[in-house]
Design a protein around this motif. Sequence first.
Motif, short mmCIF file in Angstrom:
data_model
loop_
_atom_site.label_atom_id
_atom_site.label_comp_id
_atom_site.label_asym_id
_atom_site.label_seq_id
_atom_site.Cartn_x
_atom_site.Cartn_y
_atom_site.Cartn_z
N GLU A 87 58.59 20.62 6.15
CA GLU A 87 59.72 19.69 5.95
C GLU A 87 61.05 20.41 6.14
N HIS A 88 61.11 21.70 5.77
CA HIS A 88 62.35 22.44 6.03
C HIS A 88 62.58 22.55 7.54
N ALA A 89 61.51 22.81 8.29
CA ALA A 89 61.65 22.88 9.75
C ALA A 89 62.10 21.53 10.31
N LEU A 90 61.51 20.45 9.81
CA LEU A 90 61.92 19.11 10.27
C LEU A 90 63.39 18.87 9.92
N CYS A 91 63.77 19.21 8.69
CA CYS A 91 65.16 18.99 8.26
C CYS A 91 66.13 19.86 9.05
N ARG A 92 65.72 21.09 9.34
CA ARG A 92 66.59 21.98 10.12
C ARG A 92 66.86 21.37 11.50
N LEU A 120 62.61 29.57 6.58
CA LEU A 120 62.25 28.22 6.16
C LEU A 120 61.54 28.34 4.82
N HIS A 121 62.00 27.56 3.87
CA HIS A 121 61.44 27.66 2.52
C HIS A 121 60.21 26.76 2.37
N ALA A 122 59.21 27.29 1.67
CA ALA A 122 58.01 26.49 1.36
C ALA A 122 58.02 26.22 -0.14
N GLY A 123 57.48 27.18 -0.92
CA GLY A 123 57.48 27.01 -2.37
C GLY A 123 58.64 27.75 -3.00
N THR A 124 59.79 27.10 -3.05
CA THR A 124 60.96 27.70 -3.72
C THR A 124 61.66 26.63 -4.54
N ARG A 125 62.42 27.09 -5.53
CA ARG A 125 63.30 26.17 -6.25
C ARG A 125 64.54 26.93 -6.68
N THR A 126 65.58 26.17 -6.98
CA THR A 126 66.83 26.79 -7.39
C THR A 126 66.81 26.96 -8.92
N GLY A 127 67.10 28.17 -9.39
CA GLY A 127 67.11 28.44 -10.83
C GLY A 127 68.42 27.99 -11.47
N ALA A 128 68.51 28.19 -12.79
CA ALA A 128 69.67 27.70 -13.56
C ALA A 128 70.97 28.31 -13.07
N ALA A 129 70.92 29.56 -12.64
CA ALA A 129 72.15 30.24 -12.22
C ALA A 129 72.37 30.14 -10.70
N GLY A 130 71.61 29.24 -10.05
CA GLY A 130 71.78 29.08 -8.61
C GLY A 130 70.94 30.05 -7.80
N GLU A 131 70.16 30.89 -8.50
CA GLU A 131 69.31 31.85 -7.77
C GLU A 131 68.08 31.12 -7.20
N VAL A 132 67.47 31.72 -6.18
CA VAL A 132 66.28 31.10 -5.59
C VAL A 132 65.04 31.76 -6.17
N LEU A 133 64.12 30.92 -6.67
CA LEU A 133 62.90 31.42 -7.33
C LEU A 133 61.66 30.99 -6.56
N THR A 134 60.61 31.78 -6.66
CA THR A 134 59.33 31.37 -6.07
C THR A 134 58.76 30.21 -6.89
#
Length: 414
Positions: free
Chosen positions: A12-17, A354-368
Amino acid sequence: MKVLVIGGGAREHALCRSLSQDPAVTELHCAPGNAGIARVATLHPVDQLDGAAVTALAQELGADLVVVGPEAPLVAGVADPLRAAGIPVFGPSAEAAQLEGSKAFAKDVMAGAGVPTARSYVCTTEQEAAEALDAFGAPYVVKDDGLAAGKGVVVTEDRAAALEHAKGCDRVVIEEYLDGPEVSLFAITDGTTVLPLVPAQDFKRALDGDQGPNTGGMGAYTPLPWAPEGLVEEVLRTVLQPTVDELRRRGTPFSGLLYAGLALTSRGTRVVEFNARFGDPETQVVLARLRTPLAGVLLAAADGTLAELEPLRWDEGAAVTVVMASEGYPANPRTGDPIEGLDEAEADGTAFVLHAGTRTGAAGEVLTAGGRVLSVTATGADLAEARAKAYAGLAKISFKGAQHRTDIAAVAAQ
Ligand code: AMP
């Protein structure tokens, strides 16, 4: 054009890109998305399996096109209420998605369409399974009939293990073993016209040299310099078009992305499986080479006007993607670790992440946040260049326990 993409992986990231680079796209939304998709699309925390919720979101946004990425919402029938509401949707109906949702249905369609595939038996009892295993002999191929997130297929020399897998499933397809290299060929279709994309190859096993357990896919590349001349035309004629025609004839027209997983055996090309959506990670490399703006192509499939489309234009070069997975993937992926070096990997334009399993943490950092975490992708004049660039980008990224294969496209690039 306002576009809503459903899903949240690297596909989906590839599609969105690609959609974000299409000048016709004025607004891009994604549900649920991930930390990388958030950079190019507005995210919406909507359950992707909930057709009513997805339809309500599409209506609220005034979406001109909804693109359903993963198989689970397609098989769950998310495209149906969207279509019923008059919203153009890229992705098959629940009935047509049975091509992926049921291996037995797929075999039946192939039989009806005269499409070459492995000979098979559908079994519901242990006795039937045992007889089917003995009819074909080793290596044994046992497939759970239903969706199993890449875990439904066992290929083994061990008859006891094959029978054990069969016993764990309600209904299984047991089939003859297909030798030879595998090719993934995607086609976009509106239910009548079929537009093949460029072939790609993915790497299913977790470890270098095709060792270790099966995964969702650890990397991919395109083009395939070793593939026989005329392969795409042959597959269009013998596999893709007859399948689309057969589904239309049955009253379950298939529109969206038809994915043919093929084995080039000593006895000819055979279908290993069909999927009803873009493959991950092959999409990352196929779309990296597509020059035609994507939104118009997907909309033409949704609208039934593919026949009017200009031929697709492709980058002559190559693309390679390498998956970074978390520790313990595929059995027990560890999540919640911070990812470093994402900006550095893309800084000089060598690679894109391209991100697969990531989310944004509380401080804006990227987490697995999943098993497959990132798909580091690059293009180049040839496979050797694309490969070197993808691995150079990957080398700048780190997170605890990260794993990747070092041999993606290595042989093909030589
Ligand atoms: P599928 O989910 O049907 O694609 O199966 C997953 C993987 O199992 C394929 O990518 C192949 O590597 C392998 N596989 C499936 N069917 C066969 C077969 N009949 N012969 C050999 N390998 C197979």
